[in-house]
Design an enzyme around this catalytic site. Structure first.
Site, PDB file in Angstrom:
ATOM      1  NE  ARG A  31       0.681   1.783   4.275  1.00 25.44           N
ATOM      2  CZ  ARG A  31       1.944   2.083   3.912  1.00 25.44           C
ATOM      3  NH1 ARG A  31       2.975   2.132   3.199  1.00 25.44           N
ATOM      4  NH2 ARG A  31       2.614   2.526   5.006  1.00 25.44           N
ATOM      5  CD  GLU A  37       2.433   8.223   6.175  1.00 25.24           C
ATOM      6  OE1 GLU A  37       1.509   7.540   6.433  1.00 25.24           O
ATOM      7  OE2 GLU A  37       2.693   8.700   5.156  1.00 25.24           O
ATOM      8  CG  HIS A  38       4.067   8.998  12.269  1.00 24.70           C
ATOM      9  ND1 HIS A  38       4.691   8.457  12.845  1.00 24.70           N
ATOM     10  CD2 HIS A  38       4.939   8.424  10.939  1.00 24.70           C
ATOM     11  CE1 HIS A  38       6.035   7.177  12.401  1.00 24.70           C
ATOM     12  NE2 HIS A  38       5.563   8.235  11.104  1.00 24.70           N
ATOM     13  CG  ASP A  40      -2.107   4.328  12.026  1.00 25.37           C
ATOM     14  OD1 ASP A  40      -1.111   4.859  12.412  1.00 25.37           O
ATOM     15  OD2 ASP A  40      -2.151   3.066  11.485  1.00 25.37           O
ATOM     16  N   GLY A 127       8.756   1.231   3.292  1.00 27.65           N
ATOM     17  CA  GLY A 127       7.379   1.909   3.728  1.00 27.65           C
ATOM     18  C   GLY A 127       6.522   1.482   3.014  1.00 27.65           C
ATOM     19  CB  SER A 129       2.618  -2.027   3.783  1.00 26.36           C
ATOM     20  OG  SER A 129       2.078  -1.232   4.386  1.00 26.36           O
ATOM     21  CB  SER A 130       7.267  -5.501   2.416  1.00 26.97           C
ATOM     22  OG  SER A 130       7.934  -4.536   2.979  1.00 26.97           O
ATOM     23  CG  ASP A 174       0.881  -0.046   7.168  1.00 22.62           C
ATOM     24  OD1 ASP A 174      -0.038   1.091   6.978  1.00 22.62           O
ATOM     25  OD2 ASP A 174       1.528  -0.673   7.980  1.00 22.62           O
ATOM     26  CE1 TYR A 226       5.286   4.576  12.969  1.00 23.85           C
ATOM     27  CE2 TYR A 226       5.062   3.253  15.207  1.00 23.85           C
ATOM     28  CZ  TYR A 226       4.225   3.315  13.707  1.00 23.85           C
ATOM     29  OH  TYR A 226       2.951   3.287  13.504  1.00 23.85           O
TER      30      TYR A 226
HETATM   31  C1  GLA Z   1       3.600   2.536   9.564  1.00 23.19           C
HETATM   32  C2  GLA Z   1       2.687   1.854  10.266  1.00 23.19           C
HETATM   33  C3  GLA Z   1       1.236   2.378   9.746  1.00 23.19           C
HETATM   34  C4  GLA Z   1       1.093   3.935  10.147  1.00 23.19           C
HETATM   35  C5  GLA Z   1       2.587   4.556   9.304  1.00 23.19           C
HETATM   36  C6  GLA Z   1       2.386   5.751   9.863  1.00 23.19           C
HETATM   37  O1  GLA Z   1       2.893   2.301   7.531  1.00 23.19           O
HETATM   38  O2  GLA Z   1       2.437   0.472  10.300  1.00 23.19           O
HETATM   39  O3  GLA Z   1      -0.005   2.078  11.426  1.00 23.19           O
HETATM   40  O4  GLA Z   1       0.793   4.640  12.136  1.00 23.19           O
HETATM   41  O5  GLA Z   1       3.418   4.170   9.709  1.00 23.19           O
HETATM   42  O6  GLA Z   1       1.702   6.504   9.145  1.00 23.19           O
END
Ligand code: GLA
Length: 392
Positions: A31, A37-38, A40, A127, A129-130, A174, A226
């Site tokens: 995805r 961003e940051h 969820d 970044g 989502s693998s 994700d 993170y």
């Molecule tokens: C990673 C996390 C997500 C989200 C993003 C930042 O991908 O897995 O849940 O927090 O960072 O938006």
């Protein structure tokens, strides 16, 4: 035409490795997050889309309680589905198999193992989502060999939590995107309560991904940084007396929230995080509206504002991502930003379809050629809004 790296057939790998055919196969996409961003993990809405690059998994129930997994890229792993499952060293992909095992075992009380072969054309630690795609793939495969079914809500009740096994206290964006996105659409994801809706992406809007080539290993070094963004955001909210960010946003204007953050209750870090979270939530709302009315100008500006906030307030960008964003904007992009957790990985570039080739060439010339990158086509490619695994 952009070069698309080969995505080997996992059934071929399965047959050559295990000596029999696989009984099932699934494809789980990666995805990109368009915006949000940051936030969820603070239960605020986000707007990702699934992409055409994916993880493919072929599998067959094993005769014992063990998972034997093979991947061209990462070698072989074997774990037990019974008994204690201590984490493997940080960064080891066995942790995702263990996370899936624990999720399925705890929720559905199953213990059948499987043999499985995994292939992917999703760049790891970029970044995209693998890692969540791998977790989702292993979970769905395990459910199938155990003859269990689970719908979106049931999967979302376990997957984000399961991923905490690898140490990142992420949210559910994700998993929601790779499960429930619809082809041609972005997915607006609401949390608490969980609800998703598809927002069509106009056909002449294009998105390019440009890999900064800086690895953002979510399970490795990036984890602490993170988690500390998340913790500072939580502390800020608590100190200001809000039970949730949704409550703060519902009862205060952006100006009020900025004033609150500049009072003396918050540390400098907490104030920055609070401002990013509340500003980004507002931008998601605006971006959804812009998407609905096909206002590319506003949509692009919101993406660029998001990048600035991630760079200056949350401080999760890096010089290479900033450079990519700047090159893209100077080449005529409508907006550009880091996508995903940051600290490296990819920049998302938004432009009109007619601009894609020109912007790609400019980014190749100014970013990849400068680094003597022999395969820039692998590192900058268009992404298409694709279907999640439940809608495939
Ligand atoms: C990673 C996390 C997500 C989200 C993003 C930042 O991908 O897995 O849940 O927090 O960072 O938006």
């Amino acid at each position: 035409m952009p070069h698309k790296p080969d995505l080997p057939d996992p059934r071929t790998l399965f047959a050559s490795h295990f000596g029999v055919g696989a009984s099932g196969e699934l494809s789980v996409p990666g995805r990109v997050n368009l915006i949000g961003e940051h936030i969820d993990y603070h239960n605020l809405p986000v707007l990702p889309m699934a992409i055409q690059r994916q993880i493919r998994i072929a599998f067959r129930r094993s005769s014992d309680s063990r998972i034997r997994a093979v991947s061209y890229d990462f070698g072989e792993r074997e774990i037990s589905t019974a008994g204690a499952l201590p984490p493997s060293p940080s960064g080891d992909w066995a942790n995702y198999l263990k996370a899936a095992t624990l999720a399925v075992r705890d929720q559905w009380q199953t213990d059948s193992g499987m043999n499985t072969a995994i292939t992917s054309d999703l760049p790891p630690a970029a970044g995209l989502s693998s890692s969540s795609a791998l977790l989702v793939a292993a979970t769905l495969a395990l459910l199938q060999v155990n003859e269990e079914k689970a719908d979106f809500q049931a999967l979302m009740a376990v997957l984000p939590e399961a991923e905490h096994f690898v140490g990142t206290r992420g949210g559910g964006m994700d998993h929601a995107a790779v499960l429930a996105a619809e082809s041609g659409c972005a997915l607006l994801v609401h949390f608490a309560p969980l609800a998703v809706s598809s927002v069509p992406i106009p056909e002449n809007w294009s998105f390019l991904l440009a890999n900064s080539l800086i690895k953002a290993e979510k399970s490795g070094g990036v984890r602490e940084a993170y988690n500390s963004c998340r913790n500072a955001g939580v502390r800020a909210r608590e100190k200001l007396g809000f039970s949730s960010y949704a409550e703060a946003l519902a009862s205060h204007s952006q100006e009020d929230l900025q004033q609150l953050a500049s009072g003396n209750q918050l540390s400098e870090e907490e104030a920055r995080c609070f401002l990013h979270v509340t500003g980004e939530a507002w931008r998601v709302e605006q971006a959804v509206q812009a998407l609905r009315v096909e206002d590319a100008h506003s949509f692009g500006n919101l993406l660029s504002q998001s990048h600035k906030s991630l760079r200056d307030l949350l401080q999760v960008s890096c010089p290479e991502l900033d450079e990519l964003v700047e090159i893209a904007m100077n080449s005529g992009a409508g907006g550009a930003r880091l996508t995903g957790a940051g600290f490296g990985g990819c920049a998302l570039i938004f432009c009109q379809a007619s601009q894609v080739d020109r912007i790609r060439q400019e980014v190749i010339r100014k970013y990849y050629q400068k680094r003597h990158d022999a395969q820039p086509n692998d590192h900058i490619f268009p992404v298409l809004p694709s279907a999640g695994v439940l809608n495939a």
